[in-house]
Design a protein around this motif. Sequence first.
Motif, PDB file in Angstrom:
ATOM      1  N   LEU A 155       0.848  -1.190   0.000  1.00 22.84           N
ATOM      2  CA  LEU A 155       0.000   0.000   0.000  1.00 22.84           C
ATOM      3  C   LEU A 155       0.883   1.239   0.000  1.00 22.84           C
ATOM      4  CD1 LEU A 155      -2.787  -1.138   2.497  1.00 22.84           C
ATOM      5  CD2 LEU A 155      -2.800  -1.210  -0.003  1.00 22.84           C
ATOM      6  N   VAL A 156       1.495   1.495  -1.147  1.00 21.27           N
ATOM      7  CA  VAL A 156       2.366   2.650  -1.336  1.00 21.27           C
ATOM      8  C   VAL A 156       1.945   3.357  -2.620  1.00 21.27           C
ATOM      9  CG1 VAL A 156       4.308   1.625  -0.100  1.00 21.27           C
ATOM     10  CG2 VAL A 156       4.085   1.249  -2.555  1.00 21.27           C
ATOM     11  N   ALA A 186      -4.426  -7.803   0.461  1.00 24.55           N
ATOM     12  CA  ALA A 186      -3.251  -8.369   1.126  1.00 24.55           C
ATOM     13  C   ALA A 186      -2.069  -7.437   0.881  1.00 24.55           C
ATOM     14  CB  ALA A 186      -2.952  -9.778   0.608  1.00 24.55           C
ATOM     15  N   GLY A 187      -1.668  -6.717   1.894  1.00 23.73           N
ATOM     16  CA  GLY A 187      -0.561  -5.785   1.738  1.00 23.73           C
ATOM     17  C   GLY A 187      -0.517  -4.796   2.889  1.00 23.73           C
ATOM     18  N   ASP A 188       0.628  -4.188   3.055  1.00 20.75           N
ATOM     19  CA  ASP A 188       0.827  -3.214   4.123  1.00 20.75           C
ATOM     20  C   ASP A 188       1.664  -2.069   3.575  1.00 20.75           C
ATOM     21  OD1 ASP A 188       0.764  -1.989   6.528  1.00 20.75           O
ATOM     22  OD2 ASP A 188       1.840  -3.533   7.650  1.00 20.75           O
ATOM     23  N   GLY A 189       1.642  -0.943   4.256  1.00 20.50           N
ATOM     24  CA  GLY A 189       2.430   0.182   3.795  1.00 20.50           C
ATOM     25  C   GLY A 189       1.927   1.499   4.358  1.00 20.50           C
ATOM     26  N   PRO A 190       2.529   2.604   3.939  1.00 16.70           N
ATOM     27  CA  PRO A 190       2.164   3.920   4.483  1.00 16.70           C
ATOM     28  C   PRO A 190       0.710   4.306   4.234  1.00 16.70           C
ATOM     29  CG  PRO A 190       4.243   4.024   3.268  1.00 16.70           C
ATOM     30  CD  PRO A 190       3.662   2.687   3.006  1.00 16.70           C
ATOM     31  N   ASN A 191       0.086   3.794   3.141  1.00 11.58           N
ATOM     32  CA  ASN A 191      -1.294   4.159   2.821  1.00 11.58           C
ATOM     33  C   ASN A 191      -2.323   3.290   3.534  1.00 11.58           C
ATOM     34  OD1 ASN A 191       0.308   4.936   0.060  1.00 11.58           O
ATOM     35  ND2 ASN A 191      -1.386   6.347   0.484  1.00 11.58           N
ATOM     36  N   LEU A 195      -5.898  -8.077   5.098  1.00 18.94           N
ATOM     37  CA  LEU A 195      -5.103  -9.193   5.603  1.00 18.94           C
ATOM     38  C   LEU A 195      -3.727  -8.758   6.097  1.00 18.94           C
ATOM     39  CD1 LEU A 195      -5.872 -11.863   2.840  1.00 18.94           C
ATOM     40  CD2 LEU A 195      -7.057 -11.482   5.012  1.00 18.94           C
ATOM     41  N   GLY A 196      -3.302  -7.542   5.754  1.00 20.48           N
ATOM     42  CA  GLY A 196      -1.956  -7.106   6.102  1.00 20.48           C
ATOM     43  C   GLY A 196      -0.921  -7.753   5.191  1.00 20.48           C
TER      44      GLY A 196
END
Length: 465
Positions: free
Chosen positions: A233-234, A261-266, A286-287
């Motif tokens: 999430l960028v 499924a994903g992580d990030g600053p957004n 899900l992160g």
Amino acid sequence: MKIILITMYIHLVTTTTDGSGNEQKLRICMISDFFYPGFGGVESHIYCISTGLIKRGHKVIVITTSYDDRKGVRYLTNGIKVYYIPVFKINTSAGSATLPFIFTSLPLLRNILIRERIEIVHGHQCTSNVCNEGLLHARTMGLKCFFTDHSLFGFGDEGGVHINKVSRFVLSEVDHVICVSHTLKENLTLRASLNPFKTTVIPHAVDTNVFKPLRTHPPRRDERLKIVSTSRLVYRKGADLLISIIPVICTKYPHVDFIIAGDGPNLIEMTEMIERYELFDRVELLGAKPYHEIPSVLQRGHLFLNTSLTEAFCMAILEAASCGLFAVSTNVGGVREVLPDNDMVLLANPDPLSLCEAMEKAIECHVYNTDPIQTHERVCEMYNWDKVVACTEALYVESMHTCKERGLLETITSYNSVGFFHGKIIGLLTTLDYLFYQALEYMYPREEIDVCPEFGPFYLKDVND
């Protein structure tokens, strides 16, 4: 009866030959900041290429940076020997970054390359400092050098200007360059002022034995439709686009749910959007998921969404198609080269309106007519790691017989094409690296460095009794 035996043996079998027809075994070193336990397109590419070369009888080691407490020498289950060298890293919002050390890494890398009797050094990703330094030192040691690039970069932004200068320096003396798409080949040829005749396009592939569908039929009209997105999430991955189109699709199609499924600053903006539109039961976060769990995430969905703003070769939509999903993606970079448009994927401009229109067309015209098994079989026909490994091996063998070594003076002279001032600086760095290498050869002769025994990999074999 079939008995599974785990065997470890010393072997010198290979599928290539030298000029006299004798069997030739190559000793190859893959080097990059990006490798397991990290996950991504570069990491999986190195892993699959190394595994295929080992199966063909070659010796392959990997040099990468340390991950947390993972330092020193480790062996993976498929026989790959990995050197996790200790380096200083800086954690950023986009991940960790390795600082350039240039000369201080030479003693350790020289020791490893001599101990393993490496003949070919293959670097991956231009943003990897370990890769750039490894190729510099390998050239100084007279080894064959290859490079594979995986990302597109611009010409006008500050980061792109600096990366382009480094790429011109590092790639000016490599024996061959591999790009994962034709779009990337054009981009890299211009950025690094490369000779296009020493650049080859070898696309990614996908492990179709891992990425395979669980469903055997298209979704029913009365079941809930799952849209999957697996990316960080960028901004670069189009997180803003994803956040803007989710409420629109959920409002128009009450039977549609999202799996992210994903992580990030957004991630904060994504959470705020879910709260604002009350989509708690429609959007599942899900992160960040480990790479080995990505197939199980894709297998839950019916439609895959990729919103990246730049892609050299989009592995995500290829993995999704292998799991039987129809895909919608932004038409950027080398995405158009991966799958046939309007057949297995719908391409849209990188703006919310175009993506929403493509999503609507996919939901109404394609998803319910997509056979997961047939889609998987088509991917199996188009992409195969054995073909990728065979093409890479052919380039290795050709370079061993055709590429000539260049002297220090000839190498320094060639750097003039990099730029008047920049070329002089690079020539100075190359000269200092050469002098440092000769000093190490005198103080720590290679004859006193122990050579590692060449154990074969662990294989699982089926033996008929």
